[in-house]
Design an enzyme around this catalytic site. Sequence first.
Site, PDB file in Angstrom:
ATOM      1  N   ASP A  66       0.826  -1.218   0.000  1.00 24.26           N
ATOM      2  CA  ASP A  66       0.000   0.000   0.000  1.00 24.26           C
ATOM      3  C   ASP A  66       0.863   1.272   0.000  1.00 24.26           C
ATOM      4  O   ASP A  66       0.700   2.146   0.873  1.00 24.26           O
ATOM      5  CB  ASP A  66      -0.903   0.024   1.253  1.00 24.26           C
ATOM      6  CG  ASP A  66      -1.654  -1.279   1.472  1.00 24.26           C
ATOM      7  OD1 ASP A  66      -2.060  -1.902   0.476  1.00 24.26           O
ATOM      8  OD2 ASP A  66      -1.835  -1.664   2.641  1.00 24.26           O
ATOM      9  N   GLU A 272     -11.541   0.142  -2.713  1.00 21.60           N
ATOM     10  CA  GLU A 272     -10.661   0.680  -1.666  1.00 21.60           C
ATOM     11  C   GLU A 272      -9.517   1.453  -2.347  1.00 21.60           C
ATOM     12  O   GLU A 272      -9.475   1.579  -3.565  1.00 21.60           O
ATOM     13  CB  GLU A 272     -10.100  -0.453  -0.796  1.00 21.60           C
ATOM     14  CG  GLU A 272      -9.244  -1.448  -1.542  1.00 21.60           C
ATOM     15  CD  GLU A 272      -8.881  -2.681  -0.712  1.00 21.60           C
ATOM     16  OE1 GLU A 272      -9.385  -2.868   0.410  1.00 21.60           O
ATOM     17  OE2 GLU A 272      -8.068  -3.491  -1.216  1.00 21.60           O
TER      18      GLU A 272
END
Length: 371
Positions: A66, A272
């Site tokens: 991420d 997301e």
Amino acid sequence: MITNLKYSSSLLGAAFFLIASCNTKNKNTNNVVATEVVEVDPEPEIDLNNKKPISSPLVSHIYTADPSAHVFNDKLYIYPSHDIVTDVPMDNEGNHFAMKDYHILSMDEVGGKVTDHGVALDVKDVPWAGRQMWAPDAAQKDGKYYLYFPVKDKKDIFAIGVASSDSPVGPFKAEEKPIAGTFSMDPSVLQDEENYYLYFGGIWGGQLQNWQSGKYDPNAVEPKDNEPALKPLIAKLNSDMKSLADAPKKIDLLYKDGTPILAGDHEKRFFEAAWVHKYNDKYYFSYSTGDTHLIAYAIGDNPYGPFTYEGVILNPVVGWTNHHSITKFKGQWYLFYHDSLLSGETHLRTVKMTPLTHNADGTIQTINAYK
Ligand code: FUB
């Protein structure tokens, strides 16, 4: 976010095997051990035959994911999740993403040394936190640095926290409570002139579906396939960088005909990993489509949207999750992303970066992580 299958990928050119499409959990009830089958959504099938990854891991001494990248004072900083080995079984809630701290990476030049600055924030130093430190982001204002991070509270409900430091690499000091008015996960911050905007939200394990009524409802379900998809959120940050200036607003993601993207359209609906970058006075909202494993993007005229769907930035990578950021460094735009090629485990990922190209018409060239 979610999880999934373990696969065996011997490095390049090797076959990619799905070992199972379910996982088992042992349950001990009244001294009778029962095996409960936990359904897990499959990883993408990626043909790695005769292909090489287009980029190498930025670091391999720890697992990182991420990657939220920023340039502060001419240096590149990456704020990733720090993936860890765990015995938490895989499930569709992402419980095996059991991260406990953040490490920040930096580099002076692309291809140069990447420094891991050690633990910048530990879950035990966040007073309100329970478990699972997921994808963070950071911002700089007036010589101070702010780390925005999602973590479940002690009731197992995600919210977004903020911690501050005099250094871009920490250590960061967390506030006593989460940012009031936030919920769900995957925060990212856009600085647009003197304004800072917080984007957030994520479905399934990210709990966005549980907030449709405005309060956390553990039994809430996603909209039906023919209804508009759940929307990511935006809120302007106050000048203290630690509170919201206004209530979070839902962001409209639209098809080219102006109608909302539908919940059943898994190749285009928001899942997301919201990220916004500004290019030629347009705002690019990019995001993960989750169970179709794409990084998609939509373009708008201001930070709040609406954003109109445009296409795919990154095709599926090895591993279930796909999560990215986009930043310009020394005149070149880059895509930061991760994959699970190094570990062969969906929850043990490695961050990478590769150049990103905007076409003359403002669209972005689609990237394949293996060629
Ligand atoms: O790293 C944990 C979660 O996995 C992130 O918050 C999601 O975006 C997915 O990448």
